[in-house]
Design a protein around this motif. Structure first.
Motif, mmCIF file in Angstrom:
data_model
loop_
_atom_site.group_PDB
_atom_site.id
_atom_site.type_symbol
_atom_site.label_atom_id
_atom_site.label_comp_id
_atom_site.label_asym_id
_atom_site.label_seq_id
_atom_site.Cartn_x
_atom_site.Cartn_y
_atom_site.Cartn_z
ATOM 1 N N GLY A 1 0.795 -1.223 0.000
ATOM 2 C CA GLY A 1 0.000 0.000 0.000
ATOM 3 C C GLY A 1 0.827 1.274 0.000
ATOM 4 N N THR A 2 2.162 1.157 -0.047
ATOM 5 C CA THR A 2 3.019 2.344 -0.068
ATOM 6 C C THR A 2 2.820 3.114 -1.364
ATOM 7 O OG1 THR A 2 4.722 1.230 1.244
ATOM 8 C CG2 THR A 2 5.432 3.152 -0.021
ATOM 9 N N THR A 3 2.656 4.447 -1.261
ATOM 10 C CA THR A 3 2.619 5.282 -2.452
ATOM 11 C C THR A 3 4.056 5.642 -2.810
ATOM 12 O OG1 THR A 3 0.481 6.205 -1.830
ATOM 13 C CG2 THR A 3 1.764 7.456 -3.436
ATOM 14 N N ILE A 4 4.517 5.200 -3.975
ATOM 15 C CA ILE A 4 5.899 5.444 -4.391
ATOM 16 C C ILE A 4 6.039 6.870 -4.913
ATOM 17 C CG2 ILE A 4 7.712 4.698 -5.994
ATOM 18 C CD1 ILE A 4 6.292 1.901 -5.841
ATOM 19 N N THR A 5 5.090 7.270 -5.732
ATOM 20 C CA THR A 5 5.078 8.632 -6.251
ATOM 21 C C THR A 5 3.661 8.948 -6.711
ATOM 22 O OG1 THR A 5 6.119 10.192 -7.786
ATOM 23 C CG2 THR A 5 5.765 7.980 -8.616
ATOM 24 N N THR A 6 3.396 10.198 -6.988
ATOM 25 C CA THR A 6 2.079 10.603 -7.473
ATOM 26 C C THR A 6 2.266 11.465 -8.713
ATOM 27 O OG1 THR A 6 1.205 10.577 -5.228
ATOM 28 C CG2 THR A 6 -0.048 11.812 -6.846
ATOM 29 N N VAL A 7 1.543 11.141 -9.760
ATOM 30 C CA VAL A 7 1.588 11.947 -10.981
ATOM 31 C C VAL A 7 0.470 12.972 -10.897
ATOM 32 C CG1 VAL A 7 1.537 11.895 -13.499
ATOM 33 C CG2 VAL A 7 2.444 9.931 -12.240
ATOM 34 N N LYS A 8 0.829 14.232 -11.073
ATOM 35 C CA LYS A 8 -0.164 15.304 -10.959
ATOM 36 C C LYS A 8 -0.715 15.660 -12.352
ATOM 37 C CE LYS A 8 1.491 17.307 -6.685
ATOM 38 N NZ LYS A 8 1.230 16.120 -5.941
ATOM 39 N N PRO A 9 -1.970 16.085 -12.397
ATOM 40 C CA PRO A 9 -2.535 16.506 -13.682
ATOM 41 C C PRO A 9 -1.803 17.737 -14.208
ATOM 42 C CG PRO A 9 -4.216 16.504 -11.942
ATOM 43 C CD PRO A 9 -2.907 16.207 -11.293
ATOM 44 N N ARG B 1 1.506 -2.598 -4.372
ATOM 45 C CA ARG B 1 0.367 -3.358 -3.868
ATOM 46 C C ARG B 1 0.556 -4.838 -4.188
ATOM 47 N NH1 ARG B 1 -4.689 -2.013 -6.790
ATOM 48 N NH2 ARG B 1 -4.637 0.015 -5.774
ATOM 49 N N ASP B 2 0.535 -5.666 -3.161
ATOM 50 C CA ASP B 2 0.651 -7.117 -3.323
ATOM 51 C C ASP B 2 1.859 -7.509 -4.170
ATOM 52 O OD1 ASP B 2 -1.741 -7.258 -1.875
ATOM 53 O OD2 ASP B 2 -2.929 -7.089 -3.706
#
Length: 165
Positions: free
Chosen positions: A107-115, A130-131
């Motif tokens: 469930g770790t967020t590695i990075t987020t792409v912004k609009p 995830r999994d």
């Protein structure tokens, strides 16, 4: 043939508030293109909020190209009507895959792409661990149409024996 790095599974989850193209609604399907590859989903009859939950798998090589997505309305007697299109880069996703040699907590967020102007994201798009897999959740706002979004999810699949990164 270019060296294959792995496979990108694109799960087309659903369409939301798609355009009406016929008197009774629309019969939408999605076409995905990346380079010379072209894949499509099944047609959902008379539905502007279709649920596909279909997996389309693209092979990824060193020359990363944006993925183009087009939505069409299936017509029996005439050319299928276009119901919008979108495009997205997988560069951030591939960067996350390269970093993922370590095991992150589930469930770790590695990075987020912004609009931004260069992509068709309707909102922030997290790239998660995830999994044991890298997954990106994406909502694309369709262009060249009055309404509509497509929800999808990317998953990276390693190919045994592929050079990888």
């Amino acid at each position: 043939m270019e060296s294959l790095l792995g496979l990108l599974r694109v799960r087309i989850i659903r369409g939301v508030n798609l355009a009406v193209r016929d008197t009774t609604g629309s019969d939408p399907y999605v076409v995905l293109r990346m380079g010379r590859q072209k894949l499509k989903t099944s047609v959902k009859k008379n539905n502007v909020n279709p649920e596909w939950n279909e997996d389309l798998t693209l092979s990824v090589s060193k020359h990363l190209q944006p993925i183009k997505l087009e939505v069409y309305d299936k017509d029996t007697f005439s050319r299928d009507d276009k119901m919008g299109d979108a495009e997205f880069e997988v560069t951030s996703f591939i960067e996350a895959v390269k970093m993922s040699s370590t095991d992150f907590p589930n469930g770790t967020t590695i990075t987020t792409v912004k609009p931004c102007r260069q992509n068709c994201l309707a909102g922030e798009s997290p790239i998660l661990w995830r999994d044991g897999k890298i997954v990106q959740e994406i909502v694309l706002r369709l262009r060249n149409v009055e309404a509509g979004e497509i929800e999808l999810e990317l998953t990276w699949i390693d190919i045994p024996g592929a050079p990888g990164f």
